[in-house]
Scaffold this motif. Structure first.
Motif, short mmCIF file in Angstrom:
data_model
loop_
_atom_site.label_atom_id
_atom_site.label_comp_id
_atom_site.label_asym_id
_atom_site.label_seq_id
_atom_site.Cartn_x
_atom_site.Cartn_y
_atom_site.Cartn_z
N SER A 75 0.76 -1.14 -0.08
CA SER A 75 0.05 0.04 0.11
C SER A 75 0.90 1.21 0.09
O SER A 75 0.67 2.14 -0.61
CB SER A 75 -0.90 -0.06 1.26
OG SER A 75 -1.87 -1.24 1.23
N ASN A 104 1.07 5.56 -2.87
CA ASN A 104 1.35 4.27 -3.55
C ASN A 104 2.02 4.62 -4.69
O ASN A 104 1.71 5.68 -5.34
CB ASN A 104 -0.27 3.67 -3.81
CG ASN A 104 0.16 2.44 -4.55
OD1 ASN A 104 0.00 2.42 -5.57
ND2 ASN A 104 0.41 1.43 -3.80
N PRO A 333 -1.52 -3.08 -4.48
CA PRO A 333 -2.65 -2.57 -3.84
C PRO A 333 -3.17 -1.22 -4.83
O PRO A 333 -2.42 -0.69 -5.83
CB PRO A 333 -2.54 -1.85 -2.53
CG PRO A 333 -1.44 -3.02 -2.12
CD PRO A 333 -0.43 -3.09 -3.23
N ASN A 337 -3.32 5.83 -1.94
CA ASN A 337 -2.55 5.36 -0.95
C ASN A 337 -2.72 3.94 -0.78
O ASN A 337 -2.38 3.30 0.39
CB ASN A 337 -3.09 5.92 0.33
CG ASN A 337 -4.68 5.72 0.57
OD1 ASN A 337 -5.26 4.93 -0.06
ND2 ASN A 337 -5.32 6.38 1.66
N ALA A 339 -5.24 1.59 -0.43
CA ALA A 339 -5.98 1.33 0.79
C ALA A 339 -6.62 -0.07 0.49
O ALA A 339 -6.89 -0.65 1.45
CB ALA A 339 -7.30 2.33 0.97
N ALA A 341 -5.88 -3.67 -1.11
CA ALA A 341 -5.09 -4.71 -1.90
C ALA A 341 -5.57 -5.71 -2.47
O ALA A 341 -4.95 -6.73 -3.05
CB ALA A 341 -4.55 -5.38 -0.45
N TYR A 360 -14.59 0.49 6.25
CA TYR A 360 -13.07 0.15 5.86
C TYR A 360 -12.51 -0.33 7.26
O TYR A 360 -12.61 0.30 8.31
CB TYR A 360 -12.63 1.42 5.36
CG TYR A 360 -10.93 1.00 4.80
CD1 TYR A 360 -10.66 0.26 3.74
CD2 TYR A 360 -9.90 1.35 5.73
CE1 TYR A 360 -9.40 0.21 3.53
CE2 TYR A 360 -8.89 1.02 5.49
CZ TYR A 360 -8.51 0.17 4.06
OH TYR A 360 -6.94 0.09 3.71
N LYS A 362 -8.44 -1.88 8.60
CA LYS A 362 -6.98 -1.68 8.07
C LYS A 362 -6.74 -3.02 7.56
O LYS A 362 -5.47 -2.97 6.80
CB LYS A 362 -6.29 -1.32 9.38
CG LYS A 362 -6.31 -2.41 10.70
CD LYS A 362 -5.69 -1.79 11.71
CE LYS A 362 -5.76 -2.84 12.94
NZ LYS A 362 -5.18 -2.33 14.25
N SER A 365 -5.72 -3.14 3.67
CA SER A 365 -4.31 -2.71 3.23
C SER A 365 -3.15 -3.55 3.29
O SER A 365 -3.47 -4.89 4.11
CB SER A 365 -3.94 -1.47 4.15
OG SER A 365 -3.77 -1.70 5.52
#
Length: 437
Positions: A75, A104, A333, A337, A339, A341, A360, A362, A365
């Motif tokens: 990411s 990214n 990803p 950014n 976010a 994957a 969303y 974490k 990612s």
């Protein structure tokens, strides 16, 4: 002539896909300049040579490696202070990174096509025919001269970034120059890097063989060679979709249905237009905030407001450049950014962006471990989430699971094997003698 039934069925599907599209399909007519192969081969060596980083440990390929489809497979990557490649990259205990690279690493496919006149997620580098240099950058007039175009000029930025290639503060002469704001001139960062390259006999010989190289060597000469290599190595305009556009070579039936949806019901082509599926414009699609954010180091609240940091216009908050979708199946990803994957998750986000933003997690990612990193603080900031949601431009779209499968099959038809393999590949050695990653 009587055609077999499977071919007749496939032909009918392609005709249906073409007729059902909401707008005309693009033409496979991207324009590329003729490469100078001596310059291309020189650029290949420079692209993989860590000599262009402050501490001589990071090359362009560290974050844009063919093993990861010209990105880095994570990411948000680790530049200076990292060891290894891709998801296996980790912190160097003797030179710990200060933070992740805040955005990214974008793929490099087709950047040599004439259509690509805006680069970086926020478009801070733009072709401008009215400017004496031919493009606009945040550096304004504090620039070297002689860049062939935006693809060449983009190499100016990573070598000046402490987190990417320059290193931090007093670690090396390049970092010190950057810290003091010296970019151009005899003591500037670009001159320091140019002198390093010029001092290597093999580079001296290769640059001297190029007709347009000045003496002494300028950073723009280095950049032009790297740009020539990227334009040649990762030209990607011979995917199954390109072949269908050029001569009607059939797509697989599920991919053909996905093309119908992409250019029809799903309205993906509203933003992902043209042969390489990008309108080269900026849109707010509600991606969650992860990572350190794109902010000055003295700013306390880290966030990334995208295009607004370039234009200053409030309406550009959280807008980012539409990425090309060439080889998209291999370039995870996703997002400015990284976010998401998973490509299916990214497609689903486009269908219900606000709901996806608010739910969303974490786990979606892919971040290499970095001690002390505060990667997800913005996810708990309700006010920031509300601001991102308010800027969303995408209307919700309802698709069934089989329709999503078909769109993913179409996206796979945008893969170009020759570009993924690379035309020159990795050099075994580079003239500096430094390790090739």
């Amino acid at each position: 002539m009587n055609l077999p039934r499977p071919i007749l069925l496939a032909s009918a599907l392609f005709a249906l896909a073409f007729q059902a599209a909401s707008g005309p399909l693009p033409q496979a007519n991207a324009q590329f300049s003729q490469p100078d192969m001596a310059q291309v081969r020189l650029g290949q060596l420079l692209f993989y040579d860590p000599i262009l980083s402050g501490n001589k440990t990071v090359s362009c390929a560290t974050c844009h490696h063919p093993r990861f489809a010209t990105s880095d497979g994570v990411s948000l990557g680790l530049g200076d202070g990292g060891i290894g490649l891709g998801p296996a990259r980790r912190s160097d205990p003797d030179n710990l990174p200060e933070q992740r690279i805040p955005r990214n690493a974008p793929a490099l496919f087709n950047l040599g096509a004439e259509q690509f006149r805006t680069l970086f997620h926020d478009g801070r580098l733009e072709a401008d025919d009215t400017d004496p240099m031919g493009f606009r950058t945040p550096l304004g007039g504090d620039m070297e001269q002689g860049f062939d175009g935006v693809l060449s000029a983009q190499t100016m930025f990573p070598v000046l970034s402490p987190d990417e290639m320059a290193g931090h503060y007093s670690e090396n002469d390049v970092a010190q120059a950057v810290r003091q704001g010296f970019f151009t001139g005899p003591n500037g960062a670009w001159a320091i890097l140019s002198a390093r390259v010029a001092a290597i006999p093999e580079y001296q010989r290769r640059f001297a063989a190029l007709d347009d190289t000045k003496s002494p060597l300028h950073f723009s000469d280095i950049s032009n060679a790297i740009a020539a290599f990227m334009a040649f190595e990762w030209r990607a305009d011979d995917s199954p979709f390109d072949q269908f556009l050029r001569n009607g070579t059939p797509l697989a039936p599920e991919a053909a249905l996905g093309m119908e949806l992409f250019y029809g019901k799903a309205e993906c082509d509203v933003c992902h237009a043209g042969q390489f599926q990008t309108d080269h414009r900026f849109h707010a699609i509600g991606l969650p905030q992860i990572g350190p954010g794109k902010a000055a180091r003295f700013e306390r609240h880290k966030k990334d407001e995208g295009r607004m940091r370039v234009t200053g216009a409030p309406e550009d908050a959280y807008r980012f450049r539409t990425p090309s979708l060439r080889n998209v199946v291999q370039t995870a990803p996703y997002g400015h950014n990284g976010a998401f994957a998973d490509l299916r998750a990214m497609v689903l986000h486009h269908l219900t962006p606000e709901a996806s933003l608010r739910r969303y997690t974490k786990a979606q990612s892919l971040l290499p471990e970095l001690a002390g990193a505060e990667d997800f603080t913005n996810l708990t900031d309700r006010g920031e989430t509300d601001r991102i949601a308010a800027a969303i431009e995408l209307a919700p779209v309802r698709l069934s699971d089989p329709e999503i499968d078909a769109i993913l099959a179409f996206l796979d038809s945008l893969s170009d094997p020759a570009s993924l393999e690379g035309r020159l590949g990795l050099p075994e050695t580079v003239p500096s003698g430094l390790p090739v990653e």
